[in-house]
Design a protein around this motif. Structure first.
Motif, PDB file in Angstrom:
ATOM      1  N   PRO A   1      44.450  30.890  32.774  1.00  0.00           N
ATOM      2  CA  PRO A   1      45.587  31.621  32.917  1.00  0.00           C
ATOM      3  C   PRO A   1      45.903  32.998  33.177  1.00  0.00           C
ATOM      4  CG  PRO A   1      45.133  30.955  30.826  1.00  0.00           C
ATOM      5  CD  PRO A   1      43.883  30.473  31.573  1.00  0.00           C
ATOM      6  N   LEU A   2      46.906  33.238  33.847  1.00  0.00           N
ATOM      7  CA  LEU A   2      46.893  34.983  34.458  1.00  0.00           C
ATOM      8  C   LEU A   2      48.325  35.107  33.840  1.00  0.00           C
ATOM      9  CD1 LEU A   2      45.344  34.738  37.831  1.00  0.00           C
ATOM     10  CD2 LEU A   2      44.715  36.240  36.026  1.00  0.00           C
ATOM     11  N   PRO A   3      48.721  36.562  33.436  1.00  0.00           N
ATOM     12  CA  PRO A   3      50.127  37.099  33.478  1.00  0.00           C
ATOM     13  C   PRO A   3      50.650  36.760  34.728  1.00  0.00           C
ATOM     14  CG  PRO A   3      48.630  38.694  32.889  1.00  0.00           C
ATOM     15  CD  PRO A   3      47.589  37.525  33.455  1.00  0.00           C
ATOM     16  N   GLU A   4      52.068  36.956  34.836  1.00  0.00           N
ATOM     17  CA  GLU A   4      52.826  36.749  35.973  1.00  0.00           C
ATOM     18  C   GLU A   4      52.744  38.169  36.609  1.00  0.00           C
ATOM     19  OE1 GLU A   4      56.713  34.662  36.925  1.00  0.00           O
ATOM     20  OE2 GLU A   4      54.906  33.829  36.610  1.00  0.00           O
ATOM     21  N   ASN A   5      52.763  39.101  35.853  1.00  0.00           N
ATOM     22  CA  ASN A   5      52.679  40.624  36.240  1.00  0.00           C
ATOM     23  C   ASN A   5      51.204  40.973  36.414  1.00  0.00           C
ATOM     24  OD1 ASN A   5      52.848  43.248  36.798  1.00  0.00           O
ATOM     25  ND2 ASN A   5      54.193  43.810  35.036  1.00  0.00           N
ATOM     26  N   ARG A   6      50.806  41.077  37.575  1.00  0.00           N
ATOM     27  CA  ARG A   6      49.406  41.435  37.696  1.00  0.00           C
ATOM     28  C   ARG A   6      48.978  42.769  37.247  1.00  0.00           C
ATOM     29  NH1 ARG A   6      49.280  36.781  38.281  1.00  0.00           N
ATOM     30  NH2 ARG A   6      48.926  35.715  40.388  1.00  0.00           N
ATOM     31  N   ASN A   7      49.852  43.820  36.890  1.00  0.00           N
ATOM     32  CA  ASN A   7      49.734  45.025  36.325  1.00  0.00           C
ATOM     33  C   ASN A   7      49.444  44.864  34.758  1.00  0.00           C
ATOM     34  OD1 ASN A   7      49.923  46.418  38.337  1.00  0.00           O
ATOM     35  ND2 ASN A   7      52.340  46.770  38.375  1.00  0.00           N
ATOM     36  N   GLY A   8      49.690  43.520  34.162  1.00  0.00           N
ATOM     37  CA  GLY A   8      49.572  43.426  32.817  1.00  0.00           C
ATOM     38  C   GLY A   8      48.144  42.637  32.604  1.00  0.00           C
ATOM     39  N   VAL A   9      47.545  42.587  33.659  1.00  0.00           N
ATOM     40  CA  VAL A   9      46.046  41.811  33.392  1.00  0.00           C
ATOM     41  C   VAL A   9      45.200  43.011  32.642  1.00  0.00           C
ATOM     42  CG1 VAL A   9      44.278  40.918  34.382  1.00  0.00           C
ATOM     43  CG2 VAL A   9      46.484  40.380  35.623  1.00  0.00           C
ATOM     44  N   ASP A  10      44.217  42.449  31.618  1.00  0.00           N
ATOM     45  CA  ASP A  10      43.354  43.124  31.203  1.00  0.00           C
ATOM     46  C   ASP A  10      42.139  42.710  31.753  1.00  0.00           C
ATOM     47  OD1 ASP A  10      41.300  43.894  29.471  1.00  0.00           O
ATOM     48  OD2 ASP A  10      42.184  43.865  27.656  1.00  0.00           O
ATOM     49  N   TRP A  11      41.568  43.485  32.660  1.00  0.00           N
ATOM     50  CA  TRP A  11      40.652  43.353  33.648  1.00  0.00           C
ATOM     51  C   TRP A  11      39.194  42.732  32.798  1.00  0.00           C
ATOM     52  CZ3 TRP A  11      42.601  41.818  37.942  1.00  0.00           C
ATOM     53  CH2 TRP A  11      43.970  42.263  38.211  1.00  0.00           C
ATOM     54  N   ALA A  12      39.020  43.702  31.886  1.00  0.00           N
ATOM     55  CA  ALA A  12      37.762  43.588  31.218  1.00  0.00           C
ATOM     56  C   ALA A  12      37.633  42.128  30.543  1.00  0.00           C
ATOM     57  CB  ALA A  12      37.410  44.652  30.248  1.00  0.00           C
ATOM     58  N   LEU A  13      38.934  41.917  29.708  1.00  0.00           N
ATOM     59  CA  LEU A  13      38.870  40.713  28.958  1.00  0.00           C
ATOM     60  C   LEU A  13      38.879  39.261  29.960  1.00  0.00           C
ATOM     61  CD1 LEU A  13      39.177  40.479  26.082  1.00  0.00           C
ATOM     62  CD2 LEU A  13      41.813  40.119  26.398  1.00  0.00           C
ATOM     63  N   LEU A  14      39.454  39.592  31.203  1.00  0.00           N
ATOM     64  CA  LEU A  14      39.480  38.464  32.197  1.00  0.00           C
ATOM     65  C   LEU A  14      38.008  38.368  32.547  1.00  0.00           C
ATOM     66  CD1 LEU A  14      40.918  36.689  34.093  1.00  0.00           C
ATOM     67  CD2 LEU A  14      41.459  38.391  35.642  1.00  0.00           C
ATOM     68  N   SER A  15      37.551  39.157  32.867  1.00  0.00           N
ATOM     69  CA  SER A  15      35.901  39.151  33.549  1.00  0.00           C
ATOM     70  C   SER A  15      35.032  38.603  32.410  1.00  0.00           C
ATOM     71  CB  SER A  15      35.479  40.680  33.781  1.00  0.00           C
ATOM     72  OG  SER A  15      34.236  40.514  34.336  1.00  0.00           O
ATOM     73  N   MET A  16      35.314  38.803  31.319  1.00  0.00           N
ATOM     74  CA  MET A  16      34.593  38.218  29.963  1.00  0.00           C
ATOM     75  C   MET A  16      34.702  36.788  30.039  1.00  0.00           C
ATOM     76  SD  MET A  16      34.192  39.564  26.219  1.00  0.00           S
ATOM     77  CE  MET A  16      35.760  38.795  25.452  1.00  0.00           C
ATOM     78  N   GLU A  17      36.170  36.494  30.136  1.00  0.00           N
ATOM     79  CA  GLU A  17      36.569  35.057  29.717  1.00  0.00           C
ATOM     80  C   GLU A  17      36.327  34.340  30.905  1.00  0.00           C
ATOM     81  OE1 GLU A  17      40.503  36.154  27.140  1.00  0.00           O
ATOM     82  OE2 GLU A  17      40.795  35.509  29.149  1.00  0.00           O
ATOM     83  N   LEU A  18      36.040  34.859  32.294  1.00  0.00           N
ATOM     84  CA  LEU A  18      35.806  34.100  33.280  1.00  0.00           C
ATOM     85  C   LEU A  18      34.146  33.807  33.397  1.00  0.00           C
ATOM     86  CD1 LEU A  18      37.769  35.355  36.182  1.00  0.00           C
ATOM     87  CD2 LEU A  18      38.184  33.399  34.987  1.00  0.00           C
ATOM     88  N   GLY A  19      33.354  34.550  32.388  1.00  0.00           N
ATOM     89  CA  GLY A  19      31.933  34.268  32.270  1.00  0.00           C
ATOM     90  C   GLY A  19      31.256  35.042  33.273  1.00  0.00           C
ATOM     91  N   ILE A  20      31.775  36.041  33.859  1.00  0.00           N
ATOM     92  CA  ILE A  20      30.958  36.991  34.984  1.00  0.00           C
ATOM     93  C   ILE A  20      29.762  37.716  34.156  1.00  0.00           C
ATOM     94  CG2 ILE A  20      31.156  38.794  36.633  1.00  0.00           C
ATOM     95  CD1 ILE A  20      34.376  37.698  37.035  1.00  0.00           C
ATOM     96  N   LYS A  21      28.561  37.634  34.888  1.00  0.00           N
ATOM     97  CA  LYS A  21      27.422  38.406  34.434  1.00  0.00           C
ATOM     98  C   LYS A  21      27.110  39.732  35.076  1.00  0.00           C
ATOM     99  CE  LYS A  21      26.359  34.598  31.681  1.00  0.00           C
ATOM    100  NZ  LYS A  21      27.622  33.753  31.913  1.00  0.00           N
ATOM    101  N   VAL A  22      27.138  39.322  36.524  1.00  0.00           N
ATOM    102  CA  VAL A  22      26.640  40.371  37.182  1.00  0.00           C
ATOM    103  C   VAL A  22      27.779  40.646  38.576  1.00  0.00           C
ATOM    104  CG1 VAL A  22      24.844  41.165  39.063  1.00  0.00           C
ATOM    105  CG2 VAL A  22      24.310  39.909  36.755  1.00  0.00           C
ATOM    106  N   ILE A  23      27.980  41.750  38.970  1.00  0.00           N
ATOM    107  CA  ILE A  23      28.857  41.843  40.060  1.00  0.00           C
ATOM    108  C   ILE A  23      28.220  42.785  41.008  1.00  0.00           C
ATOM    109  CG2 ILE A  23      30.985  43.168  40.758  1.00  0.00           C
ATOM    110  CD1 ILE A  23      32.247  42.263  38.209  1.00  0.00           C
ATOM    111  N   HIS A  24      28.042  42.492  42.179  1.00  0.00           N
ATOM    112  CA  HIS A  24      27.635  43.314  43.303  1.00  0.00           C
ATOM    113  C   HIS A  24      28.850  43.858  44.060  1.00  0.00           C
ATOM    114  CE1 HIS A  24      23.057  41.754  43.518  1.00  0.00           C
ATOM    115  NE2 HIS A  24      23.382  42.723  42.316  1.00  0.00           N
ATOM    116  N   PHE A  25      28.932  45.007  44.419  1.00  0.00           N
ATOM    117  CA  PHE A  25      29.681  45.502  45.845  1.00  0.00           C
ATOM    118  C   PHE A  25      28.821  45.207  46.746  1.00  0.00           C
ATOM    119  CE2 PHE A  25      30.828  48.004  41.943  1.00  0.00           C
ATOM    120  CZ  PHE A  25      31.934  47.234  41.472  1.00  0.00           C
ATOM    121  N   ALA A  26      29.012  43.980  47.599  1.00  0.00           N
ATOM    122  CA  ALA A  26      27.975  43.627  48.463  1.00  0.00           C
ATOM    123  C   ALA A  26      28.507  43.592  49.766  1.00  0.00           C
ATOM    124  CB  ALA A  26      27.554  41.984  48.266  1.00  0.00           C
ATOM    125  N   GLU A  27      27.685  44.543  50.580  1.00  0.00           N
ATOM    126  CA  GLU A  27      28.297  44.855  51.988  1.00  0.00           C
ATOM    127  C   GLU A  27      26.934  44.556  53.073  1.00  0.00           C
ATOM    128  OE1 GLU A  27      29.653  48.793  52.739  1.00  0.00           O
ATOM    129  OE2 GLU A  27      30.084  48.592  54.716  1.00  0.00           O
TER     130      GLU A  27
END
Ligand code: NAD
Length: 468
Positions: A178-204
């Protein structure tokens, strides 16, 4: 599309290198910005006839710590906009100057005065982007509210933070989260944690190539050679994830700030990491240090009563164009002594190459998911003159940052994390080629994705990315 606010001030560009040349033609297409009002200040202003013919004025001068304020005083008035696209001109000094003048400001990386990246008086911790970022945060505290100064807003750092947020939303949709309708209301850290993300690369990955191959004793790149070598010579840095169980060899903690990121006692262009992009799949990238390493580590940290609960490991993983990779190889062999000749590829690039710039989210239920821009040299050329695929992605970041600042003129110092990602991407979108979201079964150790929590966490330990 939101109506664009007309800009009536004067735009003062510092620097006339690959990114300024890429950005100016883009700005000239904006009918809410008056062309008559652009001045470029740079020590070298060669091949500028196209720009002069379109009304841009040039002033040939290098800015130094002693002279910059006096020189800028000739051109900058309250309400004007300083766009710092130079190397070796201190971002902090010009931000403070712009604030005093009542002028807006933007740069694409936090740049020190000449010699700042390799100052022997500084210990390694103070030569990192983490440390440069804290200088900006301290200045923000000191200056408070005032004219908007957008720091570190090119492609990466810059657009990559907005792609990170857009990619998190895409991944959440795919995982039925689930996501809030207004994207400015997203808690990005909480979302990343709840999605189970462990590693992020800025991959180019950049596959642009020229029919004029790199020669011995020559550094070839698709953007600033000086800029690339400067950041490649700084210590490697990474946001340090809460799932990590092994401390990397040569890693050190900072003794100041939030300590969300760590650094390795090795030059960042010398640290190899396995990564993945949709361009050819798995590859080996360089762990080049960037501003976003620390700023997105802050964005994605969850704490409870000051105790760390969650943070993904995150950093840049860059496979530059083949000739640039070869140039780095040669540079390391020369003991980091710069090659005699330098070449920024543009007109001589062959058709067909692509710059894939995106965010690789790893360790969740879809295993890994890359979200970002695939822009070819042919698309870039067809859209804007004086561009290759890499420079146009950066110029799109500069343009969208300028327009956002004009629309929000009183925010003081802002990093990309504090900006509205949907609005910024709306402005940049026409210059980003295809926006792609692609999942992959790839893991750094080559093991198939394991569904057990322990197995999944094991796959995504930092040590697997650097073990060859
Ligand atoms: P470049 O090397 O092509 O050009 C640098 C320019 O700075 C030149 O015009 C040079 O004459 C000018 N300059 C040097 N010393 C100066 C001085 N003392 N006063 C005024 N101007 C001076 O670099 P580029 O590829 O155009 O990159 C410009 C900046 O953008 C660099 O800091 C680079 O690291 C950064 N960058 C950021 C991103 C991103 O995505 N965030 C991408 C590419 C480049």
């Amino acid at each position: 599309m939101k109506r664009q606010v007309p800009f009536t001030g004067h735009l003062v560009f510092i620097g006339f290198g690959s990114i300024a040349r890429a950005t100016l033609p883009l700005l000239l297409r904006q009918d809410h910005i008056d062309v008559e009002q652009i001045t470029v200040i740079a020590p070298v202003v060669e091949q500028n006839i196209w720009f002069k013919e379109r009304g841009i004025r040039f002033f040939r001068k290098a800015l130094t710590e002693q002279t910059f304020a006096q020189i800028l005083d000739r051109f900058v008035k309250p309400g004007d906009f300083i766009v710092n696209l130079s190397v070796e001109v201190s971002s902090l000094a010009v931000i403070a100057y712009a604030f005093d003048k009542g002028a807006l400001y933007l740069d694409t990386c936090v740049e020190p005065w000449a010699g700042g990246y390799s100052d022997p008086q500084l210990d390694l911790s103070h030569r990192t982007n983490y440390a440069l970022r804290y200088q900006v945060l301290d200045l923000r505290k000191k200056l408070g509210k005032g004219p908007t100064a957008v720091v570190a807003h090119g492609a990466n750092p810059g657009l990559i933070t907005h792609l990170l947020k857009a990619g998190l939303v895409e991944l959440a949709v795919q995982l039925d989260h689930p996501l809030p309708e207004n994207r400015n209301g997203v808690d990005w850290a909480l979302l990343s944690m709840e999605l189970g993300i462990k590693v992020i690369h800025f991959a180019e990955r950049d596959t642009q190539r020229s029919h004029v191959p790199k020669e011995d004793d020559e550094f070839v790149n698709t953007w600033s050679v000086e800029g690339f070598v400067s950041e490649g010579s700084q210590p490697a840095e990474l946001g340090w994830g809460s799932h990590e169980r092994t401390w990397p060899a040569s890693a050190r903690r900072h003794r100041f700030g939030s300590r969300n990121a760590i650094y390795l006692e090795r030059p960042s262009a010398g640290v190899l990491v396995k990564t993945w992009t949709p361009l050819g799949g798995p590859c080996v990238g360089l762990m080049i240090t960037h501003h976003e390493t620390a700023s997105t580590a802050d964005l994605l940290t969850v704490k409870e009563q000051r105790k760390l609960v969650y943070r993904p490991t995150l950093h840049y993983a860059y496979h530059p164009c083949n000739d640039a990779l070869l140039s780095v190889h040669e540079l390391i062999g020369r003991g980091w002594q710069m090659q005699t000749r330098q070449r920024i590829l543009n007109g001589e690039i062959d058709s067909g190459g692509i710059d894939a710039l995106g965010v690789l989210f790893m360790g969740h239920d879809l295993n890994a998911y890359w979200f970002g821009s695939l822009l070819s040299i042919d698309e870039a050329r067809a859209l804007v003159p004086f561009n290759n695929a890499t420079s146009l992605q950066v110029a799109a970041g500069v343009l969208s940052g300028i327009v956002w600042a004009i629309e929000h003129p009183d925010r003081g110092i802002v990093e990309p994390e504090q900006m509205d990602h949907e609005r910024v991407l709306e402005i940049a979108r026409p210059y980003l080629g295809t926006l792609v979201g692609q999942r992959t079964d790839w893991t750094p150790s080559g093991a198939a994705h394991k569904s057990s929590v322990k197995g999944a966490a094991d796959d995504w330990q930092f040590k697997h990315f650097t073990r060859f």
